[in-house]
Design a protein around this motif. Structure first.
Motif, mmCIF file in Angstrom:
data_model
loop_
_atom_site.group_PDB
_atom_site.id
_atom_site.type_symbol
_atom_site.label_atom_id
_atom_site.label_comp_id
_atom_site.label_asym_id
_atom_site.label_seq_id
_atom_site.Cartn_x
_atom_site.Cartn_y
_atom_site.Cartn_z
ATOM 1 N N THR A 75 10.035 1.585 -11.215
ATOM 2 C CA THR A 75 10.110 0.469 -12.154
ATOM 3 C C THR A 75 11.216 -0.491 -11.746
ATOM 4 O O THR A 75 11.037 -1.713 -11.760
ATOM 5 C CB THR A 75 10.378 0.996 -13.576
ATOM 6 N N LEU A 78 10.093 -2.526 -8.792
ATOM 7 C CA LEU A 78 9.197 -3.619 -9.159
ATOM 8 C C LEU A 78 9.980 -4.790 -9.736
ATOM 9 O O LEU A 78 9.703 -5.951 -9.444
ATOM 10 C CB LEU A 78 8.172 -3.129 -10.181
ATOM 11 N N GLU A 106 9.344 -0.778 -0.480
ATOM 12 C CA GLU A 106 7.904 -1.005 -0.457
ATOM 13 C C GLU A 106 7.145 0.304 -0.644
ATOM 14 O O GLU A 106 6.099 0.344 -1.285
ATOM 15 C CB GLU A 106 7.512 -1.672 0.856
ATOM 16 N N VAL A 109 7.451 1.193 -4.388
ATOM 17 C CA VAL A 109 6.605 0.296 -5.179
ATOM 18 C C VAL A 109 5.135 0.630 -4.986
ATOM 19 O O VAL A 109 4.370 0.698 -5.952
ATOM 20 C CB VAL A 109 6.887 -1.173 -4.800
ATOM 21 N N SER A 110 4.733 0.865 -3.759
ATOM 22 C CA SER A 110 3.325 1.159 -3.505
ATOM 23 C C SER A 110 2.930 2.480 -4.158
ATOM 24 O O SER A 110 1.819 2.600 -4.689
ATOM 25 C CB SER A 110 3.065 1.214 -2.000
ATOM 26 N N GLN A 113 2.628 1.747 -7.892
ATOM 27 C CA GLN A 113 1.405 0.996 -8.149
ATOM 28 C C GLN A 113 0.176 1.896 -8.029
ATOM 29 O O GLN A 113 -0.761 1.794 -8.822
ATOM 30 C CB GLN A 113 1.299 -0.183 -7.169
ATOM 31 N N ARG A 114 0.213 2.806 -7.068
ATOM 32 C CA ARG A 114 -0.909 3.722 -6.891
ATOM 33 C C ARG A 114 -1.047 4.642 -8.096
ATOM 34 O O ARG A 114 -2.165 4.898 -8.569
ATOM 35 C CB ARG A 114 -0.700 4.545 -5.613
ATOM 36 N N MET A 116 -0.078 3.974 -11.193
ATOM 37 C CA MET A 116 -0.561 3.189 -12.321
ATOM 38 C C MET A 116 -2.047 2.895 -12.191
ATOM 39 O O MET A 116 -2.789 2.919 -13.183
ATOM 40 C CB MET A 116 0.226 1.873 -12.420
ATOM 41 N N GLU A 117 -2.494 2.624 -10.980
ATOM 42 C CA GLU A 117 -3.923 2.378 -10.764
ATOM 43 C C GLU A 117 -4.741 3.630 -11.037
ATOM 44 O O GLU A 117 -5.825 3.563 -11.629
ATOM 45 C CB GLU A 117 -4.146 1.893 -9.327
#
Length: 329
Positions: A75, A78, A106, A109-110, A113-114, A116-117
């Motif tokens: 978090t 981001l 990165e 973050v990736s 994001q993964r 959360m997706e």
């Protein structure tokens, strides 16, 4: 199933998660109530800083704590990625090292994001019921306004014929109670469950009706709006139609909904439209008037020093919906 823990999985051991998952997906309301009580206890430990993951915050071998720490770092990453703030003392304002920021950040973050997706896809693939079980413990002082309102209504409905004139103090208290009308911690609405599992995926829309003397009534039931979620709900319900469960058949029954909520009850997570299923660990089977009277009596008998435990949504349709949902692979 981490989606069943209301975000508390970081404070639970693997054994606790497995046990709560078993209770949640058993298909029985009583076990749903037990799971809600366990999660309430975990939440209390977290608030008091007594959960294992909070006590062992510096223990790198604590997997749940690592998961929480990784989420916090992601978090922050981001936030830092969307900020043009300068770096000071080798750290960004988000608390991430300046070194290797194009690589490590990165990656974090990736990964975030993964995650959360994946959660978003899981929500669409296996949607949770609209009303999840919740256990809250409220001080009886929360029901003071409800008691005042009940007394005021009793005076309006059944005035004493030979009542002496009110003193200025009593008149002042009466006006105070009048101003509190509608300001009760909770109000309740009688409702009838149609006996379907589909009801677990819809929330009741409650409003007042002039045709019913401006009393609160259930005006409609609103299901999921996302088309993909609607398809997934139909798949879950289809699993139940394919089964032939002779025990525990769902039947129509009366129930009580929360018509409005404020104060500590609202802050604790109770929402408008929730179904009150247990009071002080006992199944509640009365109507809205019975429930209101029970809470008012708790205040009048114990004052502001007592407690009342309320469980919402530990009902048959939610229990069955969670059981069927657990079969989706």
């Amino acid at each position: 199933d981490p989606t069943l823990f209301g975000g508390l999985e970081f404070a639970m051991t693997v054994q606790e998660q497995k046990y709560v998952t078993q209770l949640m997906t058993s298909g029985y309301p009583d076990q749903l109530c037990q799971a809600a009580q366990i999660l309430s206890g975990v939440a209390d430990l977290v608030r008091n800083g007594n959960s294992p993951s909070v006590q062992n915050a510096n223990n790198n071998n604590n997997a749940p704590n690592n998961a929480a720490a990784n989420t916090a770092r992601a978090t922050s990453a981001l936030q830092a990625a969307n900020s043009n703030t300068t770096m000071r003392n080798g750290y960004s304002n988000a608390g991430l090292p300046n070194t290797s920021r194009d690589g490590e950040r990165e990656t974090v973050v990736s990964n975030f994001q993964r995650q959360m997706e994946n959660k978003a896809r899981e929500k669409l693939r296996r949607p949770l019921p609209a009303r999840m079980p919740l256990c809250v413990t409220l001080g009886t002082g929360e029901f003071e306004k409800m008691a005042l309102k009940t007394r005021q209504q009793a005076e309006l409905v059944e005035p004493e014929a030979n009542e002496p004139p009110k003193s200025w103090l009593r008149g002042l208290l009466g006006r105070g109670a009048e101003r509190m009308r509608g300001g009760a911690t909770m109000t309740f609405v009688d409702d009838e469950w149609d006996g379907s599992v589909a009801d677990a995926f819809a929330r009741a829309r409650i409003g007042t009706s002039a045709a019913h003397g401006n009393q609160q009534i259930v005006q409609a039931r609103v299901g999921p709006k996302n088309p993909m979620e609607q398809i997934s709900v139909k798949k879950i319900l289809a699993l139940g139609e394919q089964e032939d469960r002779e025990e525990g058949l769902l039947t129509r029954s009366q129930r009580v909904l929360v018509g409005s909520v404020r104060g500590q009850a609202g802050k604790s997570g109770i929402m408008k439209g929730d179904v009150v299923t247990h009071v002080n660990a006992e199944v509640f089977t009365g109507d809205a008037a019975n429930l209101n009277a029970r809470l008012v009596n708790a205040y009048e008998e114990q004052g502001q020093d007592g407690v009342v435990m309320i469980v919402v949504n530990a009902e048959a349709c939610t229990a069955e919906a969670l059981r069927l949902r657990s079969r989706v692979r």
